[in-house]
Design a protein around this motif. Sequence first.
Motif, mmCIF file in Angstrom:
data_model
loop_
_atom_site.group_PDB
_atom_site.id
_atom_site.type_symbol
_atom_site.label_atom_id
_atom_site.label_comp_id
_atom_site.label_asym_id
_atom_site.label_seq_id
_atom_site.Cartn_x
_atom_site.Cartn_y
_atom_site.Cartn_z
ATOM 1 N N LEU C 82 60.379 -55.518 5.306
ATOM 2 C CA LEU C 82 61.750 -55.608 4.794
ATOM 3 C C LEU C 82 61.788 -55.800 3.286
ATOM 4 O O LEU C 82 62.848 -55.847 2.696
ATOM 5 N N LEU C 137 62.153 -61.081 5.432
ATOM 6 C CA LEU C 137 63.453 -61.631 5.038
ATOM 7 C C LEU C 137 63.297 -62.538 3.829
ATOM 8 O O LEU C 137 64.101 -62.511 2.904
ATOM 9 N N LEU C 140 62.489 -60.384 0.764
ATOM 10 C CA LEU C 140 63.668 -59.589 0.409
ATOM 11 C C LEU C 140 64.519 -60.332 -0.621
ATOM 12 O O LEU C 140 64.955 -59.782 -1.619
ATOM 13 N N VAL C 141 64.710 -61.616 -0.374
ATOM 14 C CA VAL C 141 65.529 -62.427 -1.264
ATOM 15 C C VAL C 141 64.714 -62.874 -2.484
ATOM 16 O O VAL C 141 65.136 -62.739 -3.628
ATOM 17 N N ARG C 144 63.649 -60.069 -5.072
ATOM 18 C CA ARG C 144 64.799 -59.624 -5.872
ATOM 19 C C ARG C 144 65.088 -60.664 -6.964
ATOM 20 O O ARG C 144 65.313 -60.313 -8.116
ATOM 21 N N GLN C 148 64.859 -60.248 -11.078
ATOM 22 C CA GLN C 148 65.926 -60.556 -12.031
ATOM 23 C C GLN C 148 65.457 -61.594 -13.035
ATOM 24 O O GLN C 148 65.826 -61.559 -14.205
ATOM 25 N N SER C 251 68.871 -55.401 -10.868
ATOM 26 C CA SER C 251 69.935 -55.946 -10.021
ATOM 27 C C SER C 251 70.432 -54.921 -9.011
ATOM 28 O O SER C 251 71.031 -55.268 -8.018
ATOM 29 N N GLY C 254 67.128 -50.278 -5.419
ATOM 30 C CA GLY C 254 66.510 -50.575 -4.119
ATOM 31 C C GLY C 254 67.364 -51.367 -3.168
ATOM 32 O O GLY C 254 66.911 -51.694 -2.085
ATOM 33 N N ILE C 255 68.584 -51.668 -3.555
ATOM 34 C CA ILE C 255 69.408 -52.475 -2.656
ATOM 35 C C ILE C 255 69.657 -51.740 -1.338
ATOM 36 O O ILE C 255 70.073 -50.587 -1.334
ATOM 37 N N ASN C 256 69.342 -52.407 -0.242
ATOM 38 C CA ASN C 256 69.528 -51.885 1.118
ATOM 39 C C ASN C 256 68.642 -50.685 1.454
ATOM 40 O O ASN C 256 68.795 -50.090 2.503
ATOM 41 N N GLU C 258 65.577 -50.750 2.224
ATOM 42 C CA GLU C 258 64.714 -51.050 3.363
ATOM 43 C C GLU C 258 65.375 -50.584 4.661
ATOM 44 O O GLU C 258 64.698 -50.103 5.561
#
Lengths: 358, 519, 328
Positions: C82, C137, C140-141, C144, C148, C251, C254-256, C258
């Motif tokens: 993920l 999971l 993933l957080v 990111r 940033q 920011s 690559g958002i979503n 996965e």
Amino acid sequence: MKQRRFSSPATALASVALLGLTACTAPLDSPGSGGGSGSAEPGAASQVIERESEETCTNPTPSDTPISEMVIGFSQSENEQNPFRAVETASVRQAVEEAGAELVYTNANSDQAKQLSDIQSMINQGVDALIVAPISATGLQSAFAAAQEQEIPVVTIDRQTEGTPCEDYITFMGSDFYEQGVRAAEAMVEATGGEGTIAEIQGAPGSDVATLRTEGFSDEIAEHEGLEIVAQQTGNWSTSEAQEVMGQIVSANPEVDGVYTHSDTMALGALTALNNFGKVPGEDVQIVSIDGTADAVQHVASGAIHAVVETNPRFGPAAIQALQDWFSGEEVSQEIIMKDALYTEENAQEALDSGAAY
Amino acid sequence: MSDQDKPLILQARGIRKSFKGVHALKTVSLNLYAGEVHGLNGENGAGKSTLIKILTGFHQPDAGELLLEGRPVSFSKPLDSQHSGISTVYQEVNLIPERTVAENILLGREPRRGGILDKRAAIAQVQEILDRYELNINPRSKVSELGLGMQQMVAIVRAVAFEAKVVILDEPTSALNGNEIEILFNVIRQLRSEGAAILFVSHRMSELYELCDRFTVLRDGEFVTESTPVDLPRAALVKAMLGGVDLDEGSLDRDAARDRMRRLAQEDIGLSVKNLTWSTRVRDVSFDVRKGEIVGLLGLLGSGRTETCKAIFGAVKADAGDVTVAGTPLTRPTPARALSAGVSYLSEDRRNEGIFPGLSVKENMTAAILKNISKFGFISRSAQNSIVREFSDELKVKASNAEQAISELSGGNQQKVLLGRWLSLGPKAVLLDDPTRGIDIGAKAEVHRVIRALAEKGIAVVVTSSETEELLALCDRLVVLSEGSVTGEVYPHEVGYDDVISLLSGQANTAKQTAGGTE
Amino acid sequence: MTTQTQTRGTGRKTTPGASHLLNWAGKYSVYLALVALFVFNLVATDGFASTFTLQNLLFSAAPIILIAVGQTLAIGTGGIDLSVGSVMALSSATVALYLGYGEVAAIIIAVAAAALIGVFNGSLIAFARINPLITGLGLLVAVRGLAQAVSGGSRSSIPPGGVFTWIGNASFLGIPVVALFALAAAGAVALLVRRTTFGRYALFAGSNREAAFLAGTPRNITLLAIYTLSAAFAGIAGVMVSARIGASDPSFIGINLELTAIAAVVIGGTPLVGGRISILGTVAAALFLQLIDTTFVMQDINFAFAQVLKAILIIAALYLQRTRKDAR
């Protein structure tokens, strides 16, 4: 690059929990969606109030304590890697300093739960007033209630959030996002001479800001029969998505005359895509955007982008003024709308030099 | 013991049940009396679980009848059985971990006052129940805070605390330690004194004799006998479970066997196991296997035969003990190390530990040998194909082609593919854990032939089986295991069937006298 | 193999012809869907049949193909990765950070940083035995956030005219270089899966974990390698996207994605439970998903409606597959 939100049942099954989590990492809303590498200097172009609501709030128990002896808490919503936020924080910081007061600063980093606990802990620390940049349109009730209990006035800035004026907060100050759409449309009319086809690249679906910017724009365009919006697609505030979507739109509509983007970050993506297609922005196609980041205003100065409607982040002085009025028992308007600049070829360089473009 | 004075609570008469034409139960009867613990005994496949599932309403019998307190009943679903007062505790604990003991026990029967949960009354009620069974558990504790054993007690108490006439306990002790077992037995004795009929299943001989008032023995889906522990001592019980089939003495050529033993005695040791211990399941097990010798690990279910194999192979981490393969010690065994040392292990659980279901016969057969037939990680297809060809021929694998998915083959053919996987490695010693389990008679004979051929090649063979006769016919020597320990060693050509039975029942004194060894 | 034919249980009621057709359609459903949608666009979508459109399609699909191929391996072992979307962002952030050392150096460091996340993820999964869903999971957080943090988060432009501009725009024989690279990588992985011990070990781990252990296969090392490879591919994908937009944008990049990658894997015929790997199917599915998006935008279909249509198309593709599974 494709980054559209993916919501098929198949993948939802695979990672139901994900959807909630990614929301935290993705800035969903402009203002604050902006990118750019401009300066974070405050005060370069201080805010001017455009209009105030007639409804006001008045402090039932004014105090004589001067604001210079107060502690003011500021709850920022997102981190300052976003230039809009950097300028906003700097503006608040400087205004508090100039008033001689003390600032307690917190940053929720896009985490709603953290914003609640930030505000709670500032109340516990005994701040006299709060300035809050809400993360979203709902969910701050409990924090407001706690502040009200301690008779701590709250000024909300940049995004409107649910609550009763004079109880939950004394005022909201920010831009009129609908009006921004209207002004962008006016600039588009001027740029195209009122004739031609327009593509619109929108912010994240479901965001209030995007909805208002869409409505303002289309209401104004509807006044001009020669203009037609031929494509409306989301770019999710993202440069790469906007670039991809613009490429697809221009393939399907090679004759497109104008492009309206809801944010500067997306304008940059659209610009690249149009260039790749062989169009010359500023000549074959006119771009109008919203935000006022230095990156975008640079392109206004060079003529590639026709105009940018500003979203002014410099709320510090107005917020302090509102608090001063409150404490001294004067009327504070429940809604204060800031005047946003319009950057065109004429004033762009000036805005860059003065640092007004952030 | 005079049982006639106790009332008959649950009676099963002439129960018959078949699945897809295979008879699981043929005319089975069971009589449960109030106030007694009744042991239900039988080896795997005897029909115990099918019978329990019929009593609990999961299955409906094809023929026969159930009588509850003399009245005929029929259970079309589990709830019917429960409502009639038959409670069952399964092996897996089925509680809500984040709720308290009281909440779990009272689930669905909470005392209410004016529609509102009466917490105090609930706690008091549960405390009273726990006291009755002398259980030192705080009703306010969360279930997740209790040990597995105590969780099981809570599950049992929940099952029995309210109007249970019949309590079925299916292997309740398998996950408990000695202390917890004692507590459980106290609970069971209390239940008995309250007049409940308890049906008890355990593979531990000693528990059966400690607790039970009566036995019913099933074998191959048939009722064998109902008796008391006094009338059915250990050896007789085991014999009843395994069947009284006497060996065809003529088939054992004693002279040939003795010759073979003499020859084997000259051979080097192929596999040596010393003081192997793993948890409570394998206790200080030692034995040697000579090159070319076939040694059977003889034991009932739960005797530790599978665990011993796994500990040798390193599939479980033994607490103590040494394994030596052809003179070379196998230190800190893992499957990978054991394989390189020349030990292969065929698991008894073909489906969960053997086959790769979606993959082809070829991939399955060459799974363990890939390292040896690849260069820079690239698998030599010709080597792969020739291995598959060679062992498919040798083992007579019936498949349409090498690319066919293994899951499409019959059990016997799957087993042959797995045998090919282990034999292609050219092992020095093989551990074959119940290699003929669940395969048809033809495939069985094939497997026997293969095992003998392995021995001919000088491989040390260890084999287990759930069928005692099979081991007696196949092996040069039997190491007898009972409750994790070696209780004796016998030579099939030296002993009679009854001797083996007494060894199996864990009576070590008999073992001593028959474990004579070579002449 | 002996030549006896095994009689299989054929209790199906369908006529051989119909069952064969369904089976065939199921087996090739994703390819059929891809071709059908492509033909539809050629006929019905103005401006679709142009070099620009097709090149754009491939530029966008290249990074998706890369991460979906890595994801296929992870899912093939019965796991999931993920973290890929966030790792793309980290790669993009790292590019900006090390641009001063030269563009090539920045790319190498970015991919190495991404791979390092994979090593960490793989170690947690293989050695600490943590469920990949959990590690994923978390990463993933966390990744990111890391992206940033290291970059100062904001979008920063990459000066045009260098390697990045080339990556973002170059084509060879009309095909974007990034797409050629992604296809070559997919081909290499397909070869790995088909021909090497590594590929077998991955399949074994996914098909039957306990049996893989008992067969002495190096399950842990295999898992470590797979999650490292997946992250490295995500790193390269991050470089591709940054190059395409000419900026580092941690920011948003690559958002979503996965989720898109997982969808591509499943639609491509690799089951979520593992034990089967179809790289070619994944590539086709990634192109299919990209083509769906292109179609919707070019037809200017409303976003909300587009999402529903997309879900229907995906379910249809999965349904055809289910038919195949039953037919086996």
